[in-house]
Design a protein around this motif. Structure first.
Motif, PDB file in Angstrom:
ATOM      1  N   PRO A 274       0.832  -1.205   0.000  1.00 37.92           N
ATOM      2  CA  PRO A 274       0.000   0.000   0.000  1.00 37.92           C
ATOM      3  C   PRO A 274       0.866   1.254   0.000  1.00 37.92           C
ATOM      4  O   PRO A 274       1.912   1.298   0.636  1.00 37.92           O
ATOM      5  N   ASP A 275       0.405   2.261  -0.737  1.00 45.00           N
ATOM      6  CA  ASP A 275       1.134   3.522  -0.726  1.00 45.00           C
ATOM      7  C   ASP A 275       0.534   4.431   0.345  1.00 45.00           C
ATOM      8  O   ASP A 275      -0.370   4.039   1.080  1.00 45.00           O
ATOM      9  N   LYS A 276       1.045   5.635   0.433  1.00 49.56           N
ATOM     10  CA  LYS A 276       0.594   6.528   1.496  1.00 49.56           C
ATOM     11  C   LYS A 276      -0.880   6.873   1.360  1.00 49.56           C
ATOM     12  O   LYS A 276      -1.569   7.084   2.346  1.00 49.56           O
ATOM     13  N   TYR A 277      -1.406   6.888   0.132  1.00 50.63           N
ATOM     14  CA  TYR A 277      -2.812   7.209  -0.068  1.00 50.63           C
ATOM     15  C   TYR A 277      -3.718   6.068   0.406  1.00 50.63           C
ATOM     16  O   TYR A 277      -4.800   6.307   0.943  1.00 50.63           O
TER      17      TYR A 277
ATOM     18  N   VAL B 250      -3.534   6.457   4.284  1.00 50.77           N
ATOM     19  CA  VAL B 250      -4.293   7.632   4.743  1.00 50.77           C
ATOM     20  C   VAL B 250      -5.796   7.400   4.538  1.00 50.77           C
ATOM     21  O   VAL B 250      -6.604   7.696   5.416  1.00 50.77           O
ATOM     22  N   GLY B 251      -6.181   6.845   3.401  1.00 54.18           N
ATOM     23  CA  GLY B 251      -7.595   6.567   3.142  1.00 54.18           C
ATOM     24  C   GLY B 251      -8.179   5.583   4.137  1.00 54.18           C
ATOM     25  O   GLY B 251      -9.311   5.750   4.611  1.00 54.18           O
ATOM     26  N   THR B 252      -7.409   4.564   4.478  1.00 57.90           N
ATOM     27  CA  THR B 252      -7.854   3.589   5.472  1.00 57.90           C
ATOM     28  C   THR B 252      -8.015   4.240   6.834  1.00 57.90           C
ATOM     29  O   THR B 252      -9.008   3.990   7.533  1.00 57.90           O
TER      30      THR B 252
ATOM     31  N   GLY C 139     -13.809   7.836  10.445  1.00 58.05           N
ATOM     32  CA  GLY C 139     -15.238   7.977  10.181  1.00 58.05           C
ATOM     33  C   GLY C 139     -16.064   6.975  10.950  1.00 58.05           C
ATOM     34  O   GLY C 139     -17.122   7.303  11.496  1.00 58.05           O
ATOM     35  N   VAL C 140     -15.587   5.743  11.017  1.00 57.43           N
ATOM     36  CA  VAL C 140     -16.275   4.709  11.805  1.00 57.43           C
ATOM     37  C   VAL C 140     -16.355   5.133  13.261  1.00 57.43           C
ATOM     38  O   VAL C 140     -17.405   5.037  13.898  1.00 57.43           O
TER      39      VAL C 140
END
Length: 82
Positions: free
Chosen positions: A58-61, A64-66, A72-73
């Protein structure tokens, strides 16, 4: 089909996914928070699964998205409500 499985194997998988989508409509109204939590965990597990079995990095995006999804959860599930 990619792994030379019979066509009906894909059909069974599609039916299982369709049934899975219908089951959510049978839940009570407060199920939304539980489903939200499941969604956030699903995102994390998808990244971990791809790292383990697909040699995905996984990249930084992705990371960060995760983290945003998990935040949000937490906001939806743990917020104080009247």
């Amino acid at each position: 089909m990619r792994e030379d499985k019979p066509w009906w194997f894909g059909l069974l998988g599609g039916l299982a996914l369709a049934f899975y989508g219908v089951v959510a409509t049978w839940q009570t109204s407060n199920f939304a928070r539980v489903y939200t939590t499941y969604g956030g965990i699903f995102i994390v597990m998808s990244i971990l699964w791809s790292m383990k079995f697909d040699n995905y990095s996984p990249d930084k995006y992705d990371i960060v998205g995760t983290l945003i999804a998990l935040l949000g959860v937490c906001i939806i599930y743990c917020a104080l409500r009247n």
